[in-house]
Design a protein around this motif. Structure first.
Motif, mmCIF file in Angstrom:
data_model
loop_
_atom_site.group_PDB
_atom_site.id
_atom_site.type_symbol
_atom_site.label_atom_id
_atom_site.label_comp_id
_atom_site.label_asym_id
_atom_site.label_seq_id
_atom_site.Cartn_x
_atom_site.Cartn_y
_atom_site.Cartn_z
ATOM 1 N N THR A 135 6.348 -57.917 -15.738
ATOM 2 C CA THR A 135 5.465 -58.711 -14.874
ATOM 3 C C THR A 135 5.809 -60.191 -14.957
ATOM 4 O O THR A 135 5.935 -60.742 -16.055
ATOM 5 C CB THR A 135 3.988 -58.516 -15.279
ATOM 6 O OG1 THR A 135 3.689 -57.129 -15.214
ATOM 7 C CG2 THR A 135 3.066 -59.272 -14.352
ATOM 8 N N MET A 136 5.940 -60.836 -13.789
ATOM 9 C CA MET A 136 6.243 -62.261 -13.726
ATOM 10 C C MET A 136 5.313 -62.926 -12.712
ATOM 11 O O MET A 136 5.032 -62.364 -11.659
ATOM 12 C CB MET A 136 7.699 -62.497 -13.315
ATOM 13 C CG MET A 136 8.048 -63.972 -13.199
ATOM 14 S SD MET A 136 9.735 -64.257 -12.696
ATOM 15 C CE MET A 136 10.569 -63.830 -14.186
ATOM 16 N N TRP A 137 4.837 -64.130 -13.044
ATOM 17 C CA TRP A 137 4.013 -64.941 -12.145
ATOM 18 C C TRP A 137 4.776 -66.202 -11.775
ATOM 19 O O TRP A 137 5.490 -66.756 -12.606
ATOM 20 C CB TRP A 137 2.692 -65.314 -12.824
ATOM 21 C CG TRP A 137 1.909 -64.105 -13.206
ATOM 22 C CD1 TRP A 137 1.832 -63.546 -14.454
ATOM 23 C CD2 TRP A 137 1.133 -63.287 -12.344
ATOM 24 N NE1 TRP A 137 1.044 -62.419 -14.415
ATOM 25 C CE2 TRP A 137 0.596 -62.240 -13.129
ATOM 26 C CE3 TRP A 137 0.837 -63.318 -10.992
ATOM 27 C CZ2 TRP A 137 -0.220 -61.261 -12.608
ATOM 28 C CZ3 TRP A 137 0.012 -62.339 -10.467
ATOM 29 C CH2 TRP A 137 -0.502 -61.328 -11.264
ATOM 30 N N MET A 138 4.619 -66.654 -10.526
ATOM 31 C CA MET A 138 5.354 -67.823 -10.061
ATOM 32 C C MET A 138 4.442 -68.717 -9.223
ATOM 33 O O MET A 138 3.519 -68.233 -8.570
ATOM 34 C CB MET A 138 6.540 -67.400 -9.204
ATOM 35 C CG MET A 138 7.559 -66.557 -9.940
ATOM 36 S SD MET A 138 8.509 -65.503 -8.827
ATOM 37 C CE MET A 138 7.413 -64.110 -8.698
ATOM 38 N N ALA A 139 4.745 -70.026 -9.202
ATOM 39 C CA ALA A 139 4.044 -70.974 -8.329
ATOM 40 C C ALA A 139 5.048 -72.034 -7.887
ATOM 41 O O ALA A 139 5.921 -72.431 -8.665
ATOM 42 C CB ALA A 139 2.872 -71.620 -9.057
ATOM 43 N N THR A 140 4.934 -72.443 -6.639
ATOM 44 C CA THR A 140 5.794 -73.513 -6.128
ATOM 45 C C THR A 140 4.943 -74.544 -5.401
ATOM 46 O O THR A 140 3.915 -74.220 -4.816
ATOM 47 C CB THR A 140 6.871 -72.995 -5.147
ATOM 48 O OG1 THR A 140 6.234 -72.439 -4.009
ATOM 49 C CG2 THR A 140 7.773 -71.973 -5.793
ATOM 50 N N ALA A 141 5.400 -75.774 -5.459
ATOM 51 C CA ALA A 141 4.804 -76.862 -4.695
ATOM 52 C C ALA A 141 5.972 -77.553 -3.987
ATOM 53 O O ALA A 141 6.954 -77.944 -4.631
ATOM 54 C CB ALA A 141 4.074 -77.840 -5.595
ATOM 55 N N ARG A 142 5.868 -77.642 -2.691
ATOM 56 C CA ARG A 142 6.957 -78.226 -1.881
ATOM 57 C C ARG A 142 6.414 -79.468 -1.182
ATOM 58 O O ARG A 142 5.476 -79.388 -0.404
ATOM 59 C CB ARG A 142 7.438 -77.186 -0.874
ATOM 60 C CG ARG A 142 8.663 -77.583 -0.130
ATOM 61 C CD ARG A 142 9.188 -76.450 0.733
ATOM 62 N NE ARG A 142 8.309 -76.196 1.863
ATOM 63 C CZ ARG A 142 7.843 -75.005 2.210
ATOM 64 N NH1 ARG A 142 8.144 -73.935 1.490
ATOM 65 N NH2 ARG A 142 7.067 -74.854 3.251
ATOM 66 N N PHE A 143 6.996 -80.623 -1.473
ATOM 67 C CA PHE A 143 6.613 -81.872 -0.820
ATOM 68 C C PHE A 143 7.566 -82.088 0.354
ATOM 69 O O PHE A 143 8.787 -82.135 0.168
ATOM 70 C CB PHE A 143 6.710 -83.036 -1.808
ATOM 71 C CG PHE A 143 6.395 -84.365 -1.198
ATOM 72 C CD1 PHE A 143 5.089 -84.696 -0.859
ATOM 73 C CD2 PHE A 143 7.400 -85.273 -0.945
ATOM 74 C CE1 PHE A 143 4.795 -85.924 -0.293
ATOM 75 C CE2 PHE A 143 7.114 -86.501 -0.373
ATOM 76 C CZ PHE A 143 5.804 -86.823 -0.046
ATOM 77 N N GLU A 144 7.017 -82.175 1.551
ATOM 78 C CA GLU A 144 7.822 -82.383 2.759
ATOM 79 C C GLU A 144 7.537 -83.787 3.282
ATOM 80 O O GLU A 144 6.399 -84.116 3.607
ATOM 81 C CB GLU A 144 7.493 -81.337 3.817
ATOM 82 C CG GLU A 144 7.818 -79.931 3.368
ATOM 83 C CD GLU A 144 7.504 -78.872 4.411
ATOM 84 O OE1 GLU A 144 7.013 -79.212 5.507
ATOM 85 O OE2 GLU A 144 7.767 -77.686 4.129
ATOM 86 N N ARG A 145 8.575 -84.600 3.362
ATOM 87 C CA ARG A 145 8.428 -86.010 3.750
ATOM 88 C C ARG A 145 8.631 -86.174 5.256
ATOM 89 O O ARG A 145 9.664 -86.638 5.722
ATOM 90 C CB ARG A 145 9.407 -86.868 2.961
ATOM 91 C CG ARG A 145 8.973 -88.286 2.824
ATOM 92 C CD ARG A 145 9.828 -89.010 1.858
ATOM 93 N NE ARG A 145 11.172 -89.118 2.425
ATOM 94 C CZ ARG A 145 11.997 -90.101 2.187
ATOM 95 N NH1 ARG A 145 11.667 -91.044 1.373
ATOM 96 N NH2 ARG A 145 13.182 -90.115 2.748
ATOM 97 N N TRP A 146 7.609 -85.807 6.027
ATOM 98 C CA TRP A 146 7.669 -85.899 7.483
ATOM 99 C C TRP A 146 7.587 -87.341 7.964
ATOM 100 O O TRP A 146 8.025 -87.658 9.070
ATOM 101 C CB TRP A 146 6.533 -85.075 8.098
ATOM 102 C CG TRP A 146 6.753 -83.609 7.998
ATOM 103 C CD1 TRP A 146 6.394 -82.797 6.958
ATOM 104 C CD2 TRP A 146 7.401 -82.771 8.949
ATOM 105 N NE1 TRP A 146 6.775 -81.495 7.216
ATOM 106 C CE2 TRP A 146 7.393 -81.464 8.434
ATOM 107 C CE3 TRP A 146 7.981 -83.002 10.194
ATOM 108 C CZ2 TRP A 146 7.937 -80.382 9.115
ATOM 109 C CZ3 TRP A 146 8.519 -81.923 10.879
ATOM 110 C CH2 TRP A 146 8.500 -80.642 10.339
ATOM 111 N N SER A 147 7.005 -88.233 7.162
ATOM 112 C CA SER A 147 6.833 -89.622 7.597
ATOM 113 C C SER A 147 8.175 -90.348 7.734
ATOM 114 O O SER A 147 8.247 -91.394 8.368
ATOM 115 C CB SER A 147 5.935 -90.377 6.617
ATOM 116 O OG SER A 147 6.541 -90.427 5.337
#
Length: 171
Positions: free
Chosen positions: A18-30
């Motif tokens: 069993t593996m747990w994962m999390a991602t946070a993606r910052f998208e610089r649209w400005s």
């Protein structure tokens, strides 16, 4: 035309299966130029319908943070199942006129299964469902005969992948 993207991810192996994962993606649209087209008018009389569309472009997009979390579990020596959920806010200001899928926030759910058919061959099947939250579009001209429009709905994606190992295979 796409924004700069920076991704951070973390994974935790709870048990050997069993593996747990999390991602946070910052998208610089400005950092992108305004996504609205500009209209220029040559000297002379301007048609009345063009006046509503000759306004300066809307402000550019804003930066967003897209988050996903999920996990995978080996249910047999040759089968792994996985699932994830995420949220993507819209980077765009409220549209006036035509709108696209990017004008709506999206909730995303995904799932899949990987099956090792042979020691060197795996088949991977995945499905993703995106639900676009209802977001109305402002009308540029209040007298326009077209009523309020908006973006909402669901998008379903399927993927099928075959992977062939070329080097030594782990037991």
């Amino acid at each position: 035309l796409s924004p700069d993207v920076f991704t951070a991810a973390v994974a935790w192996q709870q048990t050997p299966s069993t593996m747990w994962m999390a991602t946070a993606r910052f998208e610089r649209w400005s950092s992108l130029p305004p996504l609205s087209p500009t209209v220029s008018v040559v000297a002379g009389e301007q048609p009345p319908w063009l006046e509503a569309y000759a306004q300066p472009p809307e402000p550019g997009a804003t930066d967003i943070l897209v988050v996903h979390a999920g996990g995978s579990h080996r249910i047999a020596s040759s089968v792994v199942v996985r699932a994830a959920a995420g949220f993507r806010p819209t980077p765009l200001p409220r549209a006036s006129g035509a709108a696209s899928w990017l004008d709506s926030h999206a909730t995303e759910l995904a799932g899949g299964v990987t099956w090792r058919m042979l020691p060197r061959l795996e088949v991977d099947f995945g499905v993703t469902w995106s639900h676009l939250l209802d977001r109305r579009v402002d009308k540029r001209d209040p007298d326009d005969p077209i009523g309020f429009v908006g973006v909402s709905g669901d998008v379903l994606h399927f993927a099928l992948t075959f992977r062939q190992a070329l080097g030594p295979v782990a037991p």
